[in-house]
Design an enzyme around this catalytic site. Structure first.
Site, short mmCIF file in Angstrom:
data_model
loop_
_atom_site.label_atom_id
_atom_site.label_comp_id
_atom_site.label_asym_id
_atom_site.label_seq_id
_atom_site.Cartn_x
_atom_site.Cartn_y
_atom_site.Cartn_z
N ARG A 228 -3.65 -9.98 4.85
CA ARG A 228 -4.02 -10.02 3.42
C ARG A 228 -2.81 -9.56 2.60
O ARG A 228 -2.37 -8.42 2.75
CB ARG A 228 -5.23 -9.12 3.21
N LYS B 116 0.82 -1.22 0.00
CA LYS B 116 0.00 0.00 0.00
C LYS B 116 0.85 1.26 0.00
O LYS B 116 2.03 1.24 0.33
CB LYS B 116 -0.99 -0.02 1.17
C1 8Y7 Z 1 -8.20 -4.26 1.88
C2 8Y7 Z 1 -9.25 -5.04 1.42
C3 8Y7 Z 1 -8.32 -4.01 -0.26
C4 8Y7 Z 1 -7.95 -4.24 3.28
C5 8Y7 Z 1 -9.79 -5.78 3.53
C6 8Y7 Z 1 -5.39 -3.01 -1.81
C7 8Y7 Z 1 -10.28 -5.49 -0.80
C8 8Y7 Z 1 -6.69 -2.36 -1.82
N1 8Y7 Z 1 -7.61 -3.63 0.82
N2 8Y7 Z 1 -10.04 -5.81 2.22
N3 8Y7 Z 1 -9.32 -4.87 0.07
N4 8Y7 Z 1 -8.76 -5.02 4.07
N5 8Y7 Z 1 -10.53 -6.50 4.38
O1 8Y7 Z 1 -4.40 -2.22 -1.95
O2 8Y7 Z 1 -7.07 -3.55 3.81
O3 8Y7 Z 1 -5.23 -4.22 -1.70
S1 8Y7 Z 1 -8.07 -3.47 -1.91
#
Ligand code: 8Y7
Length: 272
Positions: free
Chosen positions: A252, A217
């Site tokens: 994640r 990020k």
């Molecule tokens: C997150 C996310 C994204 C996060 C959860 C990226 C879909 C943006 N970020 N879901 N999603 N938490 N739960 O840079 O921080 O991956 S998308």
């Protein structure tokens, strides 16, 4: 196939699979599903515990996607992965129709960056017997990074999530199904993100499993002096390790193999 969230396995690794057109260029449903199956096999061999599949880009500035388009992107991919392996699948969506179709197709977690605030999402999610990740976001993806403001970011994000837990409970969602996520980068400055990370314990103390998504990020890019996205691996691993250390249940990530190594060592130290 169903997700084991018991804490002796924490932190679990959620591998990211984007099925937006920019991530899987050439058209054709079969190619998209086949490429997804290959990528998922690779992530499983590298140590992924869950695969998060999303058909809506929530990057700052990304355009909205219709329900029809999101279903067409996501459901065939879930079906193809389900035919190929038993890996638990998370569906990254805010749309009730996508949640429903994804769970019917074999998804075992709903990951909603809008915390079930879209019309009908709460009612549909309540009927589906899977865990739900409630994420905090200030504003909307298109504009959220314009001018984020909080008086006390930790208290405000916690209060929002507590309120969503109560609303979910009133709608018939057992609190034991709920995973919490501070939503790093979603309407937050670097300082807001750092404050939330520093106080992750407050979220862990709620007793709900906590999901952390910081992989690649922009906060990492900014803290490392405008580092481009393909040079954020070490920074991502540092934050994944810290998240695991601070008690995150799920991390994640894009880089599954490297994150699995980092989190294996994190787990070993925690359990010593
Ligand atoms: C997150 C996310 C994204 C996060 C959860 C990226 C879909 C943006 N970020 N879901 N999603 N938490 N739960 O840079 O921080 O991956 S998308």
């Amino acid at each position: 196939m169903s997700l084991d969230l018991s804490s002796e396995h924490w932190p679990l690794i959620m591998g990211i699979l984007n099925v937006t057109p920019d991530s899987f260029s050439d058209g054709g449903r079969f190619n998209r599903s086949q490429a997804a199956v290959e990528r998922v096999r690779q992530m499983i061999s590298e140590g992924a515990d869950i695969i998060d599949i999303g058909g809506e880009s929530t990057r700052p500035g990304a355009p909205a996607v219709s329900e029809e388009e999101e279903l067409a992107r996501v459901i065939p991919v879930i079906e193809a992965i389900r035919r190929d392996s038993a890996i638990p699948i998370s569906v990254d969506t805010s749309k009730p129709a996508v949640m429903h179709a994804a769970v019917v197709a074999g998804a075992s977690l709903i990951n909603d960056v809008r915390a079930l605030q879209e019309p009908g999402a709460l009612e549909v999610a309540a009927q589906l017997d899977v865990p739900i990740c409630l994420m905090h976001m200030q504003g909307q993806p298109r504009t959220m990074q314009a001018n984020p403001h909080y008086d006390d970011v930790v208290e405000e994000v916690l209060a929002f999530l507590q309120q969503r837990i109560e609303i979910c409970q009133a709608a018939g969602v057992a609190p034991a199904r709920l995973i919490l996520d501070p939503g790093f980068g979603f309407g937050k400055t670097v300082q807001h993100n750092l404050a939330l990370f520093r106080h992750l314990q407050r979220f862990v103390d709620t007793g709900h499993p906590v999901l952390v998504g910081v992989s690649r990020k922009s906060m990492i890019g900014k803290l490392l002096g405008e580092r481009p996205v393909d040079e954020r691996l070490a920074g991502s691993l540092a934050l994944a390790t810290l998240a695991g250390w601070l008690g995150a249940a799920i991390v994640r990530v894009h880089d599954v193999r490297e994150s699995a190594d980092a989190l294996t060592l994190c787990r070993a130290v925690r359990q010593a």
